[in-house]
Design a protein around this motif. Structure first.
Motif, PDB file in Angstrom:
ATOM      1  N   ASP A   1     -77.330   7.726 -16.002  1.00 58.54           N
ATOM      2  CA  ASP A   1     -76.496   6.682 -15.413  1.00 58.54           C
ATOM      3  C   ASP A   1     -75.809   5.964 -16.572  1.00 58.54           C
ATOM      4  O   ASP A   1     -76.476   5.364 -17.422  1.00 58.54           O
ATOM      5  N   ALA A   2     -74.489   6.045 -16.627  1.00 56.41           N
ATOM      6  CA  ALA A   2     -73.749   5.517 -17.777  1.00 56.41           C
ATOM      7  C   ALA A   2     -72.767   4.436 -17.351  1.00 56.41           C
ATOM      8  O   ALA A   2     -72.113   4.553 -16.313  1.00 56.41           O
ATOM      9  N   LEU A   3     -72.670   3.404 -18.171  1.00 55.86           N
ATOM     10  CA  LEU A   3     -71.671   2.355 -18.005  1.00 55.86           C
ATOM     11  C   LEU A   3     -70.633   2.497 -19.103  1.00 55.86           C
ATOM     12  O   LEU A   3     -70.977   2.569 -20.285  1.00 55.86           O
ATOM     13  N   VAL A   4     -69.371   2.549 -18.709  1.00 56.17           N
ATOM     14  CA  VAL A   4     -68.256   2.597 -19.657  1.00 56.17           C
ATOM     15  C   VAL A   4     -67.505   1.279 -19.556  1.00 56.17           C
ATOM     16  O   VAL A   4     -67.178   0.829 -18.453  1.00 56.17           O
ATOM     17  N   THR A   5     -67.250   0.639 -20.686  1.00 60.80           N
ATOM     18  CA  THR A   5     -66.513  -0.620 -20.675  1.00 60.80           C
ATOM     19  C   THR A   5     -65.178  -0.472 -21.392  1.00 60.80           C
ATOM     20  O   THR A   5     -65.026   0.343 -22.300  1.00 60.80           O
ATOM     21  N   SER A   6     -64.219  -1.276 -20.961  1.00 58.61           N
ATOM     22  CA  SER A   6     -62.908  -1.317 -21.597  1.00 58.61           C
ATOM     23  C   SER A   6     -62.424  -2.758 -21.613  1.00 58.61           C
ATOM     24  O   SER A   6     -61.992  -3.292 -20.583  1.00 58.61           O
ATOM     25  N   ILE A   7     -62.535  -3.399 -22.761  1.00 58.81           N
ATOM     26  CA  ILE A   7     -62.078  -4.783 -22.921  1.00 58.81           C
ATOM     27  C   ILE A   7     -60.804  -4.758 -23.746  1.00 58.81           C
ATOM     28  O   ILE A   7     -60.828  -4.461 -24.939  1.00 58.81           O
ATOM     29  N   GLY A   8     -59.675  -5.032 -23.112  1.00 61.78           N
ATOM     30  CA  GLY A   8     -58.395  -4.980 -23.801  1.00 61.78           C
ATOM     31  C   GLY A   8     -58.312  -5.965 -24.949  1.00 61.78           C
ATOM     32  O   GLY A   8     -58.896  -7.048 -24.895  1.00 61.78           O
ATOM     33  N   HIS A   9     -57.566  -5.593 -25.982  1.00 61.73           N
ATOM     34  CA  HIS A   9     -57.483  -6.453 -27.165  1.00 61.73           C
ATOM     35  C   HIS A   9     -56.835  -7.791 -26.837  1.00 61.73           C
ATOM     36  O   HIS A   9     -57.092  -8.795 -27.496  1.00 61.73           O
ATOM     37  N   TRP A  10     -55.986  -7.817 -25.783  1.00 64.29           N
ATOM     38  CA  TRP A  10     -55.278  -9.041 -25.426  1.00 64.29           C
ATOM     39  C   TRP A  10     -55.577  -9.455 -23.990  1.00 64.29           C
ATOM     40  O   TRP A  10     -55.889 -10.597 -23.711  1.00 64.29           O
ATOM     41  N   ARG A  11     -55.501  -8.506 -23.068  1.00 63.66           N
ATOM     42  CA  ARG A  11     -55.769  -8.769 -21.662  1.00 63.66           C
ATOM     43  C   ARG A  11     -56.378  -7.525 -21.030  1.00 63.66           C
ATOM     44  O   ARG A  11     -56.188  -6.414 -21.507  1.00 63.66           O
ATOM     45  N   GLY A  12     -57.049  -7.732 -19.917  1.00 67.24           N
ATOM     46  CA  GLY A  12     -57.522  -6.611 -19.124  1.00 67.24           C
ATOM     47  C   GLY A  12     -58.959  -6.228 -19.416  1.00 67.24           C
ATOM     48  O   GLY A  12     -59.320  -5.947 -20.561  1.00 67.24           O
ATOM     49  N   GLU A  13     -59.790  -6.242 -18.374  1.00 63.95           N
ATOM     50  CA  GLU A  13     -61.185  -5.839 -18.486  1.00 63.95           C
ATOM     51  C   GLU A  13     -61.451  -4.722 -17.458  1.00 63.95           C
ATOM     52  O   GLU A  13     -60.969  -4.800 -16.328  1.00 63.95           O
ATOM     53  N   GLY A  14     -62.212  -3.741 -17.859  1.00 63.54           N
ATOM     54  CA  GLY A  14     -62.547  -2.664 -16.938  1.00 63.54           C
ATOM     55  C   GLY A  14     -63.947  -2.139 -17.178  1.00 63.54           C
ATOM     56  O   GLY A  14     -64.505  -2.292 -18.267  1.00 63.54           O
ATOM     57  N   ALA A  15     -64.537  -1.561 -16.134  1.00 60.59           N
ATOM     58  CA  ALA A  15     -65.845  -0.931 -16.237  1.00 60.59           C
ATOM     59  C   ALA A  15     -65.876   0.276 -15.305  1.00 60.59           C
ATOM     60  O   ALA A  15     -65.281   0.249 -14.220  1.00 60.59           O
ATOM     61  N   LEU A  16     -66.546   1.318 -15.738  1.00 60.75           N
ATOM     62  CA  LEU A  16     -66.660   2.545 -14.957  1.00 60.75           C
ATOM     63  C   LEU A  16     -68.114   2.990 -14.974  1.00 60.75           C
ATOM     64  O   LEU A  16     -68.817   2.791 -15.970  1.00 60.75           O
ATOM     65  N   ARG A  17     -68.549   3.582 -13.864  1.00 56.61           N
ATOM     66  CA  ARG A  17     -69.929   4.068 -13.782  1.00 56.61           C
ATOM     67  C   ARG A  17     -69.926   5.572 -13.554  1.00 56.61           C
ATOM     68  O   ARG A  17     -69.226   6.084 -12.673  1.00 56.61           O
ATOM     69  N   LEU A  18     -70.726   6.269 -14.359  1.00 58.58           N
ATOM     70  CA  LEU A  18     -70.896   7.711 -14.208  1.00 58.58           C
ATOM     71  C   LEU A  18     -72.373   7.993 -13.963  1.00 58.58           C
ATOM     72  O   LEU A  18     -73.254   7.322 -14.531  1.00 58.58           O
TER      73      LEU A  18
ATOM     74  N   ARG B   1     -58.923   4.878 -12.066  1.00 61.98           N
ATOM     75  CA  ARG B   1     -59.290   4.211 -10.809  1.00 61.98           C
ATOM     76  C   ARG B   1     -58.460   4.733  -9.640  1.00 61.98           C
ATOM     77  O   ARG B   1     -59.009   5.051  -8.569  1.00 61.98           O
ATOM     78  N   ILE B   2     -57.152   4.849  -9.833  1.00 57.19           N
ATOM     79  CA  ILE B   2     -56.290   5.316  -8.757  1.00 57.19           C
ATOM     80  C   ILE B   2     -56.610   6.763  -8.398  1.00 57.19           C
ATOM     81  O   ILE B   2     -56.674   7.133  -7.212  1.00 57.19           O
ATOM     82  N   ALA B   3     -56.809   7.604  -9.411  1.00 57.50           N
ATOM     83  CA  ALA B   3     -57.158   9.003  -9.140  1.00 57.50           C
ATOM     84  C   ALA B   3     -58.454   9.096  -8.339  1.00 57.50           C
ATOM     85  O   ALA B   3     -58.550   9.835  -7.355  1.00 57.50           O
TER      86      ALA B   3
ATOM     87  N   GLY C   1     -67.883   4.954  -9.758  1.00 60.93           N
ATOM     88  CA  GLY C   1     -67.111   3.758  -9.464  1.00 60.93           C
ATOM     89  C   GLY C   1     -66.257   3.322 -10.641  1.00 60.93           C
ATOM     90  O   GLY C   1     -66.593   3.599 -11.795  1.00 60.93           O
ATOM     91  N   VAL C   2     -65.157   2.636 -10.323  1.00 67.14           N
ATOM     92  CA  VAL C   2     -64.268   2.069 -11.338  1.00 67.14           C
ATOM     93  C   VAL C   2     -63.878   0.667 -10.873  1.00 67.14           C
ATOM     94  O   VAL C   2     -63.476   0.476  -9.727  1.00 67.14           O
ATOM     95  N   ALA C   3     -64.005  -0.308 -11.756  1.00 71.88           N
ATOM     96  CA  ALA C   3     -63.655  -1.691 -11.426  1.00 71.88           C
ATOM     97  C   ALA C   3     -62.805  -2.270 -12.552  1.00 71.88           C
ATOM     98  O   ALA C   3     -63.040  -1.982 -13.729  1.00 71.88           O
ATOM     99  N   SER C   4     -61.819  -3.085 -12.189  1.00 70.91           N
ATOM    100  CA  SER C   4     -60.965  -3.683 -13.212  1.00 70.91           C
ATOM    101  C   SER C   4     -60.686  -5.141 -12.880  1.00 70.91           C
ATOM    102  O   SER C   4     -60.794  -5.572 -11.736  1.00 70.91           O
ATOM    103  N   ASP C   5     -60.313  -5.881 -13.922  1.00 74.83           N
ATOM    104  CA  ASP C   5     -60.085  -7.317 -13.782  1.00 74.83           C
ATOM    105  C   ASP C   5     -59.066  -7.728 -14.839  1.00 74.83           C
ATOM    106  O   ASP C   5     -58.730  -6.951 -15.740  1.00 74.83           O
ATOM    107  N   ARG C   6     -58.582  -8.950 -14.713  1.00 78.25           N
ATOM    108  CA  ARG C   6     -57.660  -9.501 -15.723  1.00 78.25           C
ATOM    109  C   ARG C   6     -57.925 -10.991 -15.814  1.00 78.25           C
ATOM    110  O   ARG C   6     -57.390 -11.780 -15.033  1.00 78.25           O
ATOM    111  N   SER C   7     -58.773 -11.367 -16.756  1.00 67.34           N
ATOM    112  CA  SER C   7     -59.141 -12.779 -16.897  1.00 67.34           C
ATOM    113  C   SER C   7     -58.115 -13.506 -17.753  1.00 67.34           C
ATOM    114  O   SER C   7     -57.277 -12.892 -18.418  1.00 67.34           O
ATOM    115  N   ARG C   8     -58.206 -14.826 -17.759  1.00 67.52           N
ATOM    116  CA  ARG C   8     -57.273 -15.646 -18.547  1.00 67.52           C
ATOM    117  C   ARG C   8     -57.674 -15.720 -20.016  1.00 67.52           C
ATOM    118  O   ARG C   8     -57.006 -16.354 -20.822  1.00 67.52           O
ATOM    119  N   ARG C   9     -58.786 -15.112 -20.360  1.00 67.99           N
ATOM    120  CA  ARG C   9     -59.261 -15.064 -21.740  1.00 67.99           C
ATOM    121  C   ARG C   9     -59.521 -16.443 -22.331  1.00 67.99           C
ATOM    122  O   ARG C   9     -59.111 -16.746 -23.448  1.00 67.99           O
TER     123      ARG C   9
END
Length: 372
Positions: free
Chosen positions: A352-369, A176-178, A261-269
């Motif tokens: 058009d691709a959606l990439v997801t990243s759901i952390g095992h403990w915390r942290g959610e992310g999604a990227l679009r290519l 995301r930062i890059a 695009g890149v989007a990230s979040d951190r829910s309370r789970r």
């Protein structure tokens, strides 16, 4: 805002070396070692000829396994982008690494764990042993930014470097930062990625203590929750070369895909929070994916929630789990998922691709290519 494209990919894992091997592995069963760390299966890294990307034996010797994997994958990415021999370009190329710490002194760890069982005051015992038994030089050898340093030394990428820690989320945020820095015009080209060594008793102990590991013969990610759920860790590394469309065109590089695009979040789970987060991240990216590359862990609860969300946000899309190709590679999971998505777009399988990243403990992310 400038378009950001992917022009190079370097990836190594149990599936082999290079993007083609990993795309082929999407339809297979990953290589699994069920014996070395039984009852915990792991996906071991393929055997590599280190000299091909890390020429000096002295450099190889001073790196731990995760650093060698990362340094090797970074070299593959530079080769893929056609910049390996361009010293001037590498001199201004920015570097972002997502990585955890290095390996531990297993003998000391074992002694401390054994002593804690009978210690009169476990807290005091632990502090005394940690302060007295662990060598300061061991910590220096474990620092995650040493991977960035080794890549700079071995491959000459010296434009500036950053290191992100934080398991799965660090991989998402590194990308995301890059992307944001390139899109805003702050920089033209980045080497970004992560590395992870799963073949370590200490990390298996940590995740087993949290109840996160799968302890049966291999099953695909999506089927594990029905049997209690769990992760199968994988040794892997993946690096991407990201640059502005104009910069790539000026040097005659052919993009594999665009990073839209890149989007990230951190829910309370809490119950339902992962599903809600994925809906929100998907709306932010505004895509209509025809393929999903999921970084799902296989853990009960969050995996089913991700499946439910994907049925809504990507109806009819083909869904692949990165864990069924390389295992779960923590900091390297998001870069590897992006690599698979870019490969499917580059070979015409997806647009058009959606990439997801759901952390095992915390942290959610999604990227679009998208198509480049």
């Amino acid at each position: 805002m400038r378009d950001v494209v992917i022009t190079g990919i370097g990836i190594v894992s149990c599936a082999g070396e290079g993007l083609d091997a990993h795309l082929a592995a999407l339809s297979g069963v990953p290589n699994t070692d069920a014996e070395t760390f039984a009852p915990h299966p792991v996906h071991p890294a393929t055997a590599l000829e280190w000299d091909r990307q890390i020429p000096k034996k002295s450099d190889q010797r001073q790196m731990e396994a995760w650093q060698r994997l990362g340094c090797y994958a970074a070299g593959l990415a530079l080769d893929s982008a056609g910049v390996k021999e361009d010293a001037e370009l590498k001199g201004r190329m920015q570097l972002i690494v997502s990585a955890g710490g290095g390996e531990r002194d297993y003998a000391v760890d074992g002694q401390i764990l054994a002593g804690l069982r009978t210690a009169e005051d476990p807290g005091v015992f632990l502090n005394e042993r940690l302060m007295g038994d662990l060598r300061p030089t061991l910590f220096l050898a474990q620092l995650s930014n040493l991977l960035a340093g080794n890549i700079s030394i071995v491959h000459g990428v010296t434009g500036g470097s950053r290191t992100f820690m934080g398991e799965e989320s660090s991989g998402v945020d590194a990308i995301r930062i890059a992307r944001e820095r390139i899109a805003s015009g702050q920089d033209d080209i980045f080497l970004v990625g992560g590395a992870y060594n799963a073949e370590r008793p200490d990390v298996l102990l940590i995740y087993e203590m949290g109840g996160f590991l799968w302890k049966r013969p291999y099953q695909p990610v999506w089927s594990r929750p029905a049997d209690g759920g769990g992760m199968i860790l994988g040794s892997a590394a993946c690096f991407l070369v990201l640059e502005s469309r104009e910069h790539a065109a000026a040097r005659g590089a052919t993009p594999l895909a665009a990073l839209a695009g890149v989007a990230s979040d951190r829910s309370r789970r809490q119950s339902g929070s992962v599903e809600q987060a994925l809906h929100g991240l998907s709306r932010e990216l505004k895509g209509k994916p025809d393929v999903v590359i999921s970084g799902a862990t296989g853990l009960r609860g969050i995996t089913e929630e991700e499946q439910a969300a994907l049925r809504d946000v990507a109806p009819g899309a083909a869904v692949h789990a990165t864990g069924d190709v390389i295992g779960h590679a923590m900091e390297a999971q998001a870069p590897a998922s992006v690599a698979l998505a870019a490969g499917l777009i580059a070979n015409g399988t997806a647009s058009d691709a959606l990439v997801t990243s759901i952390g095992h403990w915390r942290g959610e992310g999604a990227l679009r290519l998208t198509k480049a």
